[in-house]
Scaffold this motif. Sequence first.
Motif, mmCIF file in Angstrom:
data_model
loop_
_atom_site.group_PDB
_atom_site.id
_atom_site.type_symbol
_atom_site.label_atom_id
_atom_site.label_comp_id
_atom_site.label_asym_id
_atom_site.label_seq_id
_atom_site.Cartn_x
_atom_site.Cartn_y
_atom_site.Cartn_z
ATOM 1 N N PRO A 316 46.353 51.111 48.019
ATOM 2 C CA PRO A 316 44.972 50.967 47.551
ATOM 3 C C PRO A 316 44.846 50.241 46.216
ATOM 4 N N ILE A 317 45.843 50.392 45.346
ATOM 5 C CA ILE A 317 45.788 49.680 44.059
ATOM 6 C C ILE A 317 45.824 48.175 44.300
ATOM 7 N N LYS A 318 46.716 47.755 45.181
ATOM 8 C CA LYS A 318 46.829 46.327 45.470
ATOM 9 C C LYS A 318 45.585 45.802 46.187
ATOM 10 N N PHE A 319 45.026 46.617 47.059
ATOM 11 C CA PHE A 319 43.845 46.188 47.791
ATOM 12 C C PHE A 319 42.653 46.016 46.853
ATOM 13 N N ILE A 320 42.507 46.952 45.888
ATOM 14 C CA ILE A 320 41.417 46.840 44.924
ATOM 15 C C ILE A 320 41.643 45.648 44.001
ATOM 16 N N TYR A 321 42.908 45.408 43.652
ATOM 17 C CA TYR A 321 43.239 44.271 42.778
ATOM 18 C C TYR A 321 42.759 42.959 43.378
ATOM 19 N N PHE A 322 42.755 42.885 44.697
ATOM 20 C CA PHE A 322 42.300 41.660 45.357
ATOM 21 C C PHE A 322 40.901 41.265 44.889
ATOM 22 N N TYR A 323 40.059 42.259 44.628
ATOM 23 C CA TYR A 323 38.682 41.979 44.240
ATOM 24 C C TYR A 323 38.469 41.906 42.722
ATOM 25 N N ILE A 324 39.329 42.554 41.919
ATOM 26 C CA ILE A 324 39.002 42.678 40.489
ATOM 27 C C ILE A 324 39.999 41.993 39.562
ATOM 28 N N SER A 325 40.994 41.295 40.083
ATOM 29 C CA SER A 325 41.923 40.596 39.200
ATOM 30 C C SER A 325 41.274 39.312 38.658
ATOM 31 N N PRO A 326 41.657 38.902 37.437
ATOM 32 C CA PRO A 326 42.682 39.476 36.554
ATOM 33 C C PRO A 326 42.092 40.509 35.587
ATOM 34 N N LEU A 327 42.691 41.666 35.525
ATOM 35 C CA LEU A 327 42.277 42.684 34.570
ATOM 36 C C LEU A 327 42.808 42.332 33.177
ATOM 37 N N PRO A 328 42.210 42.878 32.123
ATOM 38 C CA PRO A 328 42.563 42.473 30.748
ATOM 39 C C PRO A 328 44.050 42.478 30.434
ATOM 40 N N PHE A 329 44.821 43.462 30.947
ATOM 41 C CA PHE A 329 46.248 43.503 30.603
ATOM 42 C C PHE A 329 47.062 42.444 31.339
ATOM 43 N N PHE A 335 41.414 31.118 29.969
ATOM 44 C CA PHE A 335 40.904 30.900 31.325
ATOM 45 C C PHE A 335 40.911 32.186 32.141
ATOM 46 N N ASP A 336 41.908 33.035 31.924
ATOM 47 C CA ASP A 336 41.928 34.330 32.606
ATOM 48 C C ASP A 336 40.768 35.202 32.138
ATOM 49 N N LEU A 337 40.491 35.154 30.846
ATOM 50 C CA LEU A 337 39.361 35.919 30.301
ATOM 51 C C LEU A 337 38.051 35.449 30.922
ATOM 52 N N ILE A 338 37.885 34.128 31.015
ATOM 53 C CA ILE A 338 36.671 33.558 31.602
ATOM 54 C C ILE A 338 36.561 33.946 33.075
ATOM 55 N N THR A 339 37.689 33.871 33.792
ATOM 56 C CA THR A 339 37.692 34.239 35.213
ATOM 57 C C THR A 339 37.257 35.680 35.408
ATOM 58 N N PHE A 340 37.733 36.560 34.531
ATOM 59 C CA PHE A 340 37.373 37.960 34.653
ATOM 60 C C PHE A 340 35.873 38.173 34.466
ATOM 61 N N PHE A 341 35.317 37.616 33.405
ATOM 62 C CA PHE A 341 33.909 37.886 33.096
ATOM 63 C C PHE A 341 32.936 37.103 33.979
ATOM 64 N N LEU A 342 33.370 35.965 34.514
ATOM 65 C CA LEU A 342 32.473 35.167 35.347
ATOM 66 C C LEU A 342 32.665 35.403 36.843
ATOM 67 N N ASP A 343 33.687 36.186 37.201
ATOM 68 C CA ASP A 343 33.916 36.427 38.631
ATOM 69 C C ASP A 343 34.284 37.884 38.902
ATOM 70 N N ALA A 344 35.468 38.305 38.461
ATOM 71 C CA ALA A 344 35.973 39.631 38.802
ATOM 72 C C ALA A 344 35.081 40.750 38.283
ATOM 73 N N PHE A 345 34.418 40.525 37.152
ATOM 74 C CA PHE A 345 33.595 41.576 36.544
ATOM 75 C C PHE A 345 32.472 42.010 37.483
#
Length: 424
Positions: A316-329, A335-345
Amino acid sequence: MRKIWILFFILIILTSLFKPLIGDFEFASLFFVLIDFSLSLLILLQFKTKFKYIFILGFILRVFVIFWDIYFKNIFSLPNSGADSEGYYYYAIQISNYESFTDFFTRGGIYSFINGILFYLIGPQRMVGQYLNVLFGLNMIILTKKIFDLLNISEKNKFYSILIISLFPNSLIMSGIFLRESIISFLTTLSLYYFTLWFKNGKNRFLFYNVITILLASLFHSGMLSLLFGFIFPFLFYSSERKKFYFTKRTIMTFGFFIFVFFIIYFRFSDIFLMKFNGIEQIGDYYNTINLRLGGSAYLRNLRIDSPLLLFLFGPIKFIYFYISPLPFDWRNIFDLITFFLDAFLYLIIIIEIFYFLIKNKSFYLEKEYIISLILVILITAIIFGSGVGNTGSALRHRYKFVSIFIILFGLLSKDNKLVRKEI
C-alpha cells in the motif's frame, strides 16, 4: 463540443483534398491550427454556461503548450516531452508512408496508428496531431462539468473543481504534447460519465457504454482494464431503485468470483496489465517488476517486496506513492519541489479527504455510495499502476489518466458539499 469536433473533421477532409498542392507542411499545420482554434473559440463563446470562460482559458493555454513544445523546447523542455513523444511521432510518420497498416501494433501502438492515418491523409503535420490531443483535453474538461451536473455538487465546489482541472499544470502539458495520455484521460472521463448515468438511473445501456469505453482505453494501455475491475463492485451491489448498496447471496458469490479472477490475472498474468515490463511469467518476475527503480527520480529505493506478506504490509505504501510522489524527503532540486506543489499536492489533499471520509461518520455526505465506488476504482488503479511504476517521472504521466476521477472526488468530499456543515 460536437460542433468543435465536426469543424475539426471538416478541416481534415479539406486539407486532405488539397494535400497534393501543399509545399510546406509546417506552414499548412500552423494555418490549420489557427483557423480551427479561432472558429472553435467562437463556438465556445456561444456556450450557455458560466463556465465557458474557464473552458476558453484552458483551451488557449493548451494550444500555447503546443507552440512551446514545437518552437521553444530549446529554452525549456516540458516534462515527459522527449524520447517517448518523439518515438510516437517517428512511428506515426513510418505508418503514414505505408498503404497497408497491418503492422501498427509493433509501431508505437494504436496511438501512432491513429496519427499515422491522420498524417497519411494530410501529410506529416505534427502540430495537427498535438492539436488533436488539445481537443481531447478540452472535451475531458467539458465532460467533467457534465458529470458534476448529474451529481449533488454545490456550485462553489463545481466552480473550483472545473477551474482546477482546466488549469492543472500536468493536464495542460499532457494535452499539448505528442503522447497518448490525453486520449486515455478523455476515455477514462467518458467511462466515468456513463457510469454516473447508470448510477443515477440504472439503465443497463450505460453500463454497456462504460465497458466499451474502458476497452477502448485499454487499446492504448492495457492497464486501463483496472477501471473495469474497479467498477465491478457498484455494478453488482448498487441498486438504483433503493439508492444504496444491496447485497444478495448471488451478487456476493459473483463478486467473490471476480475478486478471485482479478488476483489470478494480477499475479499470474501481470503482463496483461504491465505491458511495458516484459518477461513477467511467474510470481518471481512480478516481484522483480514491483521492485524496479529506474532513473534519478526513483522513489522508495530501499523498499524491497519479495513475498506475499511484505506485499500485504508495504505494498500500500508503494501504491499510494504512485499518486503523491515526490514527497519532500525525496526532493533533489527545485524541479521536484515544483512537481510536488503543482501536481502531487492535489492528489495528496484528495487522498487525505478520502481517509477522512472513511474514518469519520459518513452519513452527512451526499452521494455516499458514489464516493465509495470511485474510491474502489482509485484503489484498483493504484494497485495496478503502482506495481509497475517506480519513479516520479512515470508516475506524473500515468496518474494523469485518472485525474478526472480525483477532481470529481474533490468536488464531492469538500465540506461545502455535505448535508451538514459540521461533524455529527
